[in-house]
Design an enzyme around this catalytic site. Structure first.
Site, PDB file in Angstrom:
ATOM      1  N   VAL A   1       0.834  -1.211   0.000  1.00 47.10           N
ATOM      2  CA  VAL A   1       0.000   0.000   0.000  1.00 47.10           C
ATOM      3  C   VAL A   1       0.865   1.255   0.000  1.00 47.10           C
ATOM      4  O   VAL A   1       0.691   2.144  -0.841  1.00 47.10           O
ATOM      5  CB  VAL A   1      -0.945  -0.011   1.224  1.00 47.10           C
ATOM      6  CG1 VAL A   1      -1.671   1.320   1.349  1.00 47.10           C
ATOM      7  CG2 VAL A   1      -1.937  -1.157   1.111  1.00 47.10           C
TER       8      VAL A   1
ATOM      9  N   LEU B   1      -6.943  -0.562  -3.102  1.00 44.71           N
ATOM     10  CA  LEU B   1      -6.055  -1.068  -4.161  1.00 44.71           C
ATOM     11  C   LEU B   1      -6.087  -2.593  -4.193  1.00 44.71           C
ATOM     12  O   LEU B   1      -5.980  -3.241  -3.154  1.00 44.71           O
ATOM     13  CB  LEU B   1      -4.617  -0.608  -3.896  1.00 44.71           C
ATOM     14  CG  LEU B   1      -4.387   0.900  -3.656  1.00 44.71           C
ATOM     15  CD1 LEU B   1      -2.921   1.166  -3.357  1.00 44.71           C
ATOM     16  CD2 LEU B   1      -4.887   1.726  -4.837  1.00 44.71           C
TER      17      LEU B   1
ATOM     18  N   LYS C   1      -3.871 -15.011  -6.236  1.00 52.20           N
ATOM     19  CA  LYS C   1      -4.616 -14.688  -7.465  1.00 52.20           C
ATOM     20  C   LYS C   1      -3.569 -14.368  -8.516  1.00 52.20           C
ATOM     21  O   LYS C   1      -2.364 -14.301  -8.217  1.00 52.20           O
ATOM     22  CB  LYS C   1      -5.547 -13.513  -7.249  1.00 52.20           C
ATOM     23  CG  LYS C   1      -4.830 -12.211  -6.941  1.00 52.20           C
ATOM     24  CD  LYS C   1      -5.786 -11.038  -6.985  1.00 52.20           C
ATOM     25  CE  LYS C   1      -5.028  -9.745  -6.793  1.00 52.20           C
ATOM     26  NZ  LYS C   1      -5.876  -8.569  -6.980  1.00 52.20           N
TER      27      LYS C   1
ATOM     28  N   LYS D   1      -8.096 -11.183   6.645  1.00 52.02           N
ATOM     29  CA  LYS D   1      -7.749 -10.419   7.865  1.00 52.02           C
ATOM     30  C   LYS D   1      -8.889  -9.455   8.218  1.00 52.02           C
ATOM     31  O   LYS D   1      -9.308  -9.361   9.372  1.00 52.02           O
ATOM     32  CB  LYS D   1      -6.457  -9.655   7.563  1.00 52.02           C
ATOM     33  CG  LYS D   1      -5.961  -8.724   8.606  1.00 52.02           C
ATOM     34  CD  LYS D   1      -4.584  -8.152   8.248  1.00 52.02           C
ATOM     35  CE  LYS D   1      -4.591  -7.190   7.073  1.00 52.02           C
ATOM     36  NZ  LYS D   1      -5.231  -5.889   7.298  1.00 52.02           N
TER      37      LYS D   1
ATOM     38  N   PHE E   1     -16.612  -9.677  -9.329  1.00 54.06           N
ATOM     39  CA  PHE E   1     -16.490 -10.524  -8.132  1.00 54.06           C
ATOM     40  C   PHE E   1     -17.570 -11.597  -8.085  1.00 54.06           C
ATOM     41  O   PHE E   1     -18.057 -11.965  -7.017  1.00 54.06           O
ATOM     42  CB  PHE E   1     -16.505  -9.663  -6.841  1.00 54.06           C
ATOM     43  CG  PHE E   1     -15.151  -9.063  -6.583  1.00 54.06           C
ATOM     44  CD1 PHE E   1     -14.577  -8.232  -7.522  1.00 54.06           C
ATOM     45  CD2 PHE E   1     -14.423  -9.361  -5.457  1.00 54.06           C
ATOM     46  CE1 PHE E   1     -13.306  -7.702  -7.331  1.00 54.06           C
ATOM     47  CE2 PHE E   1     -13.161  -8.834  -5.247  1.00 54.06           C
ATOM     48  CZ  PHE E   1     -12.598  -7.993  -6.192  1.00 54.06           C
ATOM     49  N   LEU E   2     -17.882 -12.114  -9.271  1.00 50.46           N
ATOM     50  CA  LEU E   2     -18.817 -13.245  -9.369  1.00 50.46           C
ATOM     51  C   LEU E   2     -18.140 -14.415 -10.070  1.00 50.46           C
ATOM     52  O   LEU E   2     -18.776 -15.229 -10.714  1.00 50.46           O
ATOM     53  CB  LEU E   2     -20.082 -12.824 -10.121  1.00 50.46           C
ATOM     54  CG  LEU E   2     -21.091 -11.972  -9.329  1.00 50.46           C
ATOM     55  CD1 LEU E   2     -22.255 -11.572 -10.234  1.00 50.46           C
ATOM     56  CD2 LEU E   2     -21.632 -12.728  -8.110  1.00 50.46           C
TER      57      LEU E   2
ATOM     58  N   LYS F   1     -14.078   0.980   4.929  1.00 47.43           N
ATOM     59  CA  LYS F   1     -13.082   0.068   4.363  1.00 47.43           C
ATOM     60  C   LYS F   1     -13.427  -1.377   4.707  1.00 47.43           C
ATOM     61  O   LYS F   1     -13.437  -2.256   3.855  1.00 47.43           O
ATOM     62  CB  LYS F   1     -11.700   0.441   4.908  1.00 47.43           C
ATOM     63  CG  LYS F   1     -10.597  -0.528   4.578  1.00 47.43           C
ATOM     64  CD  LYS F   1     -10.261  -0.565   3.108  1.00 47.43           C
ATOM     65  CE  LYS F   1      -9.221  -1.613   2.834  1.00 47.43           C
ATOM     66  NZ  LYS F   1      -8.933  -1.762   1.417  1.00 47.43           N
TER      67      LYS F   1
ATOM     68  N   THR G   1      -1.195  -3.868   9.617  1.00 50.46           N
ATOM     69  CA  THR G   1      -2.120  -4.084  10.754  1.00 50.46           C
ATOM     70  C   THR G   1      -2.423  -5.581  10.771  1.00 50.46           C
ATOM     71  O   THR G   1      -3.507  -6.007  10.421  1.00 50.46           O
ATOM     72  CB  THR G   1      -3.432  -3.278  10.575  1.00 50.46           C
ATOM     73  OG1 THR G   1      -3.960  -3.581   9.265  1.00 50.46           O
ATOM     74  CG2 THR G   1      -3.193  -1.798  10.688  1.00 50.46           C
TER      75      THR G   1
ATOM     76  N   CYS H   1      -5.771  -9.077   2.671  1.00 52.17           N
ATOM     77  CA  CYS H   1      -6.823  -8.178   3.156  1.00 52.17           C
ATOM     78  C   CYS H   1      -8.113  -8.886   3.561  1.00 52.17           C
ATOM     79  O   CYS H   1      -8.506  -8.853   4.728  1.00 52.17           O
ATOM     80  CB  CYS H   1      -7.102  -7.116   2.107  1.00 52.17           C
ATOM     81  SG  CYS H   1      -5.679  -6.076   1.835  1.00 52.17           S
TER      82      CYS H   1
HETATM   83  C1  UDX Z   1      -8.793  -6.613  -2.012  1.00 57.79           C
HETATM   84  C2  UDX Z   1      -9.824  -5.561  -2.371  1.00 57.79           C
HETATM   85  O1  UDX Z   1     -10.358  -5.850  -3.658  1.00 57.79           O
HETATM   86  C3  UDX Z   1      -9.177  -4.177  -2.393  1.00 57.79           C
HETATM   87  O2  UDX Z   1     -10.156  -3.196  -2.665  1.00 57.79           O
HETATM   88  C4  UDX Z   1      -8.548  -3.930  -1.020  1.00 57.79           C
HETATM   89  O3  UDX Z   1      -7.913  -2.664  -0.991  1.00 57.79           O
HETATM   90  C5  UDX Z   1      -7.547  -5.006  -0.698  1.00 57.79           C
HETATM   91  O4  UDX Z   1      -8.168  -6.298  -0.739  1.00 57.79           O
HETATM   92  P1  UDX Z   1      -6.858  -7.942  -3.183  1.00 57.79           P
HETATM   93  O5  UDX Z   1      -6.875  -8.727  -1.905  1.00 57.79           O
HETATM   94  O6  UDX Z   1      -5.562  -7.464  -3.724  1.00 57.79           O
HETATM   95  O7  UDX Z   1      -7.826  -6.626  -3.011  1.00 57.79           O
HETATM   96  O8  UDX Z   1      -7.472  -8.873  -4.312  1.00 57.79           O
HETATM   97  P2  UDX Z   1      -8.888  -9.048  -5.000  1.00 57.79           P
HETATM   98  O9  UDX Z   1      -8.708  -8.862  -6.434  1.00 57.79           O
HETATM   99  O10 UDX Z   1      -9.934  -8.298  -4.305  1.00 57.79           O
HETATM  100  O11 UDX Z   1      -9.148 -10.635  -4.740  1.00 57.79           O
HETATM  101  C6  UDX Z   1      -9.266 -11.078  -3.405  1.00 57.79           C
HETATM  102  C7  UDX Z   1      -9.475 -12.581  -3.440  1.00 57.79           C
HETATM  103  O12 UDX Z   1     -10.761 -12.877  -3.983  1.00 57.79           O
HETATM  104  C8  UDX Z   1      -8.468 -13.329  -4.311  1.00 57.79           C
HETATM  105  O13 UDX Z   1      -8.119 -14.550  -3.664  1.00 57.79           O
HETATM  106  C9  UDX Z   1      -9.242 -13.621  -5.581  1.00 57.79           C
HETATM  107  O14 UDX Z   1      -8.783 -14.792  -6.250  1.00 57.79           O
HETATM  108  C10 UDX Z   1     -10.640 -13.820  -5.039  1.00 57.79           C
HETATM  109  N1  UDX Z   1     -11.682 -13.548  -6.021  1.00 57.79           N
HETATM  110  C11 UDX Z   1     -11.829 -12.292  -6.506  1.00 57.79           C
HETATM  111  C12 UDX Z   1     -12.524 -14.573  -6.419  1.00 57.79           C
HETATM  112  O15 UDX Z   1     -12.383 -15.715  -5.982  1.00 57.79           O
HETATM  113  N2  UDX Z   1     -13.514 -14.317  -7.308  1.00 57.79           N
HETATM  114  C13 UDX Z   1     -13.690 -13.075  -7.828  1.00 57.79           C
HETATM  115  O16 UDX Z   1     -14.590 -12.901  -8.652  1.00 57.79           O
HETATM  116  C14 UDX Z   1     -12.816 -12.033  -7.423  1.00 57.79           C
END
Ligand code: UDX
Length: 434
Positions: free
Chosen positions: A11, A150, A320, A261, A247-248, A202, A84, A258
Site C-alpha cells: 500500500v 487497491l 490470485k 484479515k 467478483f462473481l 473500508k 495491521t 486483506c
Molecule cells: C482486495 C480488495 O479488492 C481491495 O479493494 C482492497 O484494498 C484489498 O483487498 P486484493 O486482496 O488485492 O484486493 O485482491 P482481490 O482482487 O480483491 O481478490 C481477493 C481474493 O478474492 C483473491 O483470492 C481472488 O482470487 C478472489 N476472487 C476475486 C474470487 O475468488 N472471485 C472473484 O470474482 C474475485
C-alpha cells in the site's frame, strides 16, 4: 505538496509512487534498510505490474529513507501505511500504527495532518488523537482517515482511476489538506465523511466483496448438484445493476492480505460492540471450508478417490493472478493438503515460486518447477489453482507429448468444457455437475 509516507509495503509504496506521479513531492520511509536501499536503486521489492516503470518516470519527485526526521521535514501531511496484522483474537494489531503516530508527533518540527491509509479499526483516529493530547509537542496535529481500495496486480489503475476516494475528516484543516492532495482527481470522486465512518467503510467494502465471492462459490456448489451452468448463472445475475458483474467468478476461495484479515477484524469490532454480524461469520466459515472441499474435488478425479502417490501438477500458487503474494493463498493451502495426503506435487507459478518455497519448506513431496511444462511432464493430473493468463494458452499437443495424463481440474474456470474435451482431455471445474 510535500508528503510523507510511512511504510513501503504494497500500500505505502504504490501510494507514494502514485502521489509522486500526480505532482507531489514524496518522502517514503521504512525501517527495513534492505528494502530502502533497493528502492533507492529503483528496484521494487514486490511484483506489481507497471510500478517499476512508474517509479523510474517519477524518481525526481520521490525519496526513500530510513531517517524519520528527514522524511518528516517540511511535509504538511503524513500517511501511515504500516501493517495491521491479525492478532490472536482476530483483531487488527494496531501496535505498528500507534507507534508510527507517536514517532511522528515526537519527531515533527511543524504542524501536520496525520492520515491513516492502513486498514484500521473504527476509533483508531481517536486513539491517535489521544496520543497527540498526551504528547509534549507544541505543534498542531490533526488526524484523518483515507483508506485505500487497491487490488494487488491492478494497484496503479485502482489508484489512478478510483471509483471513489474516501476521506474521513473531523476538521477544516484536514478537509483542506486532503482536498489539495487529491486535486488531480475530479472533485466528485471525493467522498467526505468523518474518520469513524471512513474507517468502517473500508471494512464494510472488503467484507461485502468477500461475502459476494462466497455467495458465487456456494451457487457453484448448488450448480454441481442441480446440473445448472454456473458461468451463465453468474453472467445473468451480474446483469442486474443492483448486483453488478464483478467478483462473481467462482474459485477455490478468497485469499490475500486483506479479505481474510479484514473479515476477522470487523467481526472483532462487532463483538466488542455486542453486534452479531452473522453474515460475516458465515462468510468466514464458508471460505475456511472451501480449501478442503477443493482437495476432495481433486481426489475425486482419481478412480480410487485417493491422492496417495498420485502425481499432481499444481499450476498457480499466488492467491490470485498478477501478484507474487501467497498470503492466505488457497493454492498454497491446497498444496499443503495434497502433501498431507501423500500426493507427489509438482508446482509452478510465474512469480510466486520463491515465496512459496519458503512457506512450503516443511512439506513433503513438493517439486518446485521453474518451467510450466516441466511441471506438467509425467503427471497424473493437472490442477489450475491461480488464473495466470499464460495458463489460458496451454499447448495441449505439447502436453500430450510429455504426459499420459488427460485430466484437468480447473479451480478457476479459465477454460470452456467443449474446448478442453475437443483437446481430448477430461475436464473438471467449479460448478460442474457431479
Ligand atoms: C482486495 C480488495 O479488492 C481491495 O479493494 C482492497 O484494498 C484489498 O483487498 P486484493 O486482496 O488485492 O484486493 O485482491 P482481490 O482482487 O480483491 O481478490 C481477493 C481474493 O478474492 C483473491 O483470492 C481472488 O482470487 C478472489 N476472487 C476475486 C474470487 O475468488 N472471485 C472473484 O470474482 C474475485
Amino acid at each position: 505538496m510535500k508528503l510523507t509516507i510511512i511504510g513501503s509495503g504494497y500500500v505505502g509504496l504504490v501510494s507514494a509512487i502514485c502521489f509522486a506521479k500526480i505532482g507531489h513531492e514524496v518522502a517514503c520511509i521504512d525501517k527495513d534498510e534492505n528494502k530502502i536501499s533497493s528502492l533507492k536503486k529503483g528496484i521494487i521489492p514486490i511484483y506489481e505490474p507497471g510500478l517499476k516503470e512508474m517509479l523510474a518516470e517519477n524518481s525526481a519527485n520521490i525519496s526513500f529513507t530510513t531517517d524519520l526526521s528527514e522524511a518528516l521535514s517540511d511535509s504538511e501531511a503524513v500517511f501511515i501505511a504500516v501493517g495491521t496484522p491479525q492478532g490472536e483474537d482476530g483483531s487488527a494489531d494496531l501496535s505498528y500504527v500507534l507507534s508510527a503516530a507517536k514517532e511522528i508527533v515526537e519527531n515533527s518540527q511543524e504542524d501536520k495532518v496525520i492520515i491513516t491509509k492502513s486498514t484500521v479499526p473504527v476509533g483508531t483516529a481517536d486513539k491517535i488523537r489521544d496520543i497527540i493530547k498526551n504528547s509534549a509537542s507544541k505543534f498542531d496535529f490533526k488526524v484523518a482517515s483515507n483508506p485505500e481500495f487497491l487490488r494487488e496486480g491492478s494497484a496503479i489503475q485502482d489508484f489512478m482511476e478510483p471509483d471513489r476516494i474516501v476521506i474521513g475528516v473531523n476538521d477544516k484543516k484536514s478537509d483542506k489538506i486532503l482536498s489539495e492532495i487529491y486535486h488531480y482527481f475530479a472533485p466528485e470522486k471525493l467522498v467526505k465523511t468523518d474518520s469513524k465512518t471512513s474507517e468502517l467503510i473500508k471494512y464494510a467494502a472488503n467484507s461485502f466483496l468477500a461475502a459476494k465471492i462466497c455467495f458465487i462459490n456456494e451457487m457453484a456448489d448448488l450448480c454441481e448438484k442441480t446440473g445448472s451452468n454456473i458461468k451463465e448463472l453468474s453472467q445473468a445475475i451480474g446483469l442486474d445493476s443492483r448486483i453488478g458483474d464483478k467478483f462473481l467468478n467462482p474459485g477455490p476461495g478468497f485469499g490475500g492480505s486483506c479479505f481474510p484479515k479484514d473479515i476477522m477484524a470487523i467481526l472483532n469490532i462487532a463483538q466488542q460492540n455486542n453486534v452479531n454480524l452473522s453474515l460475516i461469520s458465515s462468510t468466514i466459515n464458508s471460505n475456511k471450508n472451501r480449501k478442503s472441499e477443493m482437495t476432495k474435488k481433486i481426489a475425486k478425479n482419481f478412480d480410487d478417490n485417493s491422492l496417495e502417490n498420485k502425481k499432481v501438477t499444481v499450476l498457480g500458487l499466488a492467491f490470485k493472478a498478477n501478484t507474487d503474494d501467497i498470503r492466505y493463498s488457497p493454492a498454497i493451502e491446497i498444496v499443503k493438503n495434497l502433501s498431507k495426503n501423500n500426493a507427489i506435487i509438482k508446482a509452478f507459478d510465474p512469480e510466486a515460486l520463491e515465496n512459496s518455497k519458503q512457506e512450503l519448506k516443511n512439506y513433503q513431496n513438493i517439486i518446485f518447477c521453474n518451467d510450466l511444462y516441466e511441471a506438467i511432464s509425467d503427471c497424473d493430473l493437472i490442477v489450475i489453482a491461480t488464473e495466470w493468463p499464460e495458463f489460458k494458452k496451454l499447448d495441449f499437443n505439447k502436453i500430450k507429448s510429455i504426459t499420459k495424463s488427460r485430466k484437468i481440474v480447473d479451480l478457476r474456470n479459465i477454460f470452456d468444457l467443449e474446448f478442453i474435451e475437443d483437446q481430448g482431455f477430461k475436464y473438471d471445474f467449479i460448478g460442474k455437475k457431479n
